[in-house]
Design a protein around this motif. Structure first.
Motif, short mmCIF file in Angstrom:
data_model
loop_
_atom_site.label_atom_id
_atom_site.label_comp_id
_atom_site.label_asym_id
_atom_site.label_seq_id
_atom_site.Cartn_x
_atom_site.Cartn_y
_atom_site.Cartn_z
N MET A 38 16.97 -15.12 10.89
CA MET A 38 17.88 -15.31 12.01
C MET A 38 18.04 -16.80 12.25
SD MET A 38 17.02 -12.35 14.71
CE MET A 38 16.32 -10.83 14.18
N GLN A 39 19.27 -17.21 12.49
CA GLN A 39 19.58 -18.63 12.53
C GLN A 39 19.64 -19.26 13.92
OE1 GLN A 39 19.88 -20.82 9.77
NE2 GLN A 39 18.70 -19.07 9.09
N GLY A 40 19.20 -18.59 14.96
CA GLY A 40 19.04 -19.27 16.23
C GLY A 40 19.84 -18.77 17.41
N MET A 41 20.67 -17.74 17.22
CA MET A 41 21.41 -17.19 18.37
C MET A 41 20.41 -16.50 19.31
SD MET A 41 24.78 -17.68 18.28
CE MET A 41 25.61 -16.31 19.06
N ASP B 240 28.47 -22.47 15.05
CA ASP B 240 28.26 -23.68 14.25
C ASP B 240 26.76 -23.78 14.02
OD1 ASP B 240 27.77 -26.25 13.31
OD2 ASP B 240 28.90 -27.26 14.90
N LEU B 241 26.34 -23.65 12.78
CA LEU B 241 24.91 -23.66 12.45
C LEU B 241 24.32 -25.07 12.45
CD1 LEU B 241 25.07 -20.98 9.64
CD2 LEU B 241 24.25 -20.68 11.99
N MET C 293 26.03 -11.46 18.89
CA MET C 293 25.76 -11.56 17.45
C MET C 293 24.61 -12.50 17.11
SD MET C 293 28.83 -14.00 16.00
CE MET C 293 28.14 -14.10 14.37
N GLU C 294 24.19 -12.41 15.86
CA GLU C 294 23.22 -13.31 15.24
C GLU C 294 23.65 -13.50 13.80
OE1 GLU C 294 21.10 -15.83 14.68
OE2 GLU C 294 19.62 -14.97 16.05
N CYS D 240 19.45 -18.85 5.55
CA CYS D 240 18.33 -19.78 5.44
C CYS D 240 18.84 -21.18 5.12
CB CYS D 240 17.34 -19.30 4.38
SG CYS D 240 18.03 -19.20 2.72
N ASP D 241 17.94 -22.16 5.26
CA ASP D 241 18.28 -23.54 4.92
C ASP D 241 18.51 -23.64 3.41
OD1 ASP D 241 17.94 -24.28 7.55
OD2 ASP D 241 15.93 -25.09 7.25
N LEU D 242 19.34 -24.59 3.03
CA LEU D 242 19.55 -24.86 1.61
C LEU D 242 18.36 -25.65 1.09
CD1 LEU D 242 23.31 -25.85 1.75
CD2 LEU D 242 22.34 -23.75 0.80
N PRO D 243 17.94 -25.44 -0.16
CA PRO D 243 16.79 -26.18 -0.70
C PRO D 243 17.03 -27.69 -0.65
CG PRO D 243 17.48 -24.43 -2.21
CD PRO D 243 18.51 -24.50 -1.10
#
Length: 166
Positions: free
Chosen positions: A1-4, A55-56, A151-152, A156-159
């Motif tokens: 999950m990216q933070g929502m 906006d991530l 929503m969520e 994941c982060d890019l390497p």
């Protein structure tokens, strides 16, 4: 999950084409955490270009979304609305200006995702990984009570990617 859900993404990184309550923070669109949700302006009840955007903060590997309906007062009246989005399209962008839809490999058209069938039950929809900083949900069909959404974003982060995009 990216933070929502967690609140890691601030309200300033959540936006919408319109909001029913102009004084409500966009954070009402957070999955589970909010008791209400995003409702677009009732001035355009049949508009097909309403959207909810996240906006991530930097480019991420995005793999899916979790959507949930919303609950709120119906246009300032005393009736509660329990609304949800039945079908939607997703678009992504690295710039916030140039948008690309998630495509359906079978039809080569923008994929129409199955949304929710109840205002409070979260639904997960996955897609092939795409690199994006911005993600937009475009409702296509919705409940009789109208468009309502929380929503969520899943990913994941890019390497080797620590810095924010400018």
């Amino acid at each position: 999950m990216q933070g929502m859900l967690s609140g890691l993404l601030p309200d300033s990184q959540i936006s919408a084409s319109s909001m029913r309550d102009l004084h409500a923070p966009t954070g009402v669109a957070r999955l589970v955490a909010s008791r209400s949700g995003w409702f677009p302006s009732p001035a355009q009840p049949l508009a097909k270009e309403e959207w909810l955007q996240v906006d991530l903060g930097m480019a991420k590997a995005v793999r899916g979304v979790i959507t949930q309906g919303a609950r709120g007062m119906d246009g300032g009246s005393s009736t509660e609305s329990r609304a949800y989005v039945r079908k939607y399209r997703l678009a992504h962008s690295l710039t916030g200006k140039d948008w690309t839809y998630i495509m359906d490999p079978k039809t080569s058209l923008p994929k129409v995702f199955e949304g929710n069938t109840h205002f409070d039950t979260p639904e997960i929809r996955r897609f092939n990984e795409t690199v994006a900083q911005f993600l937009r949900v475009y409702p296509e069909r919705w409940s009789p009570a109208g468009i309502g959404m929380r929503m969520e974003v899943l990913g994941c982060d890019l390497p080797g990617r620590d810095e924010e995009l400018v």
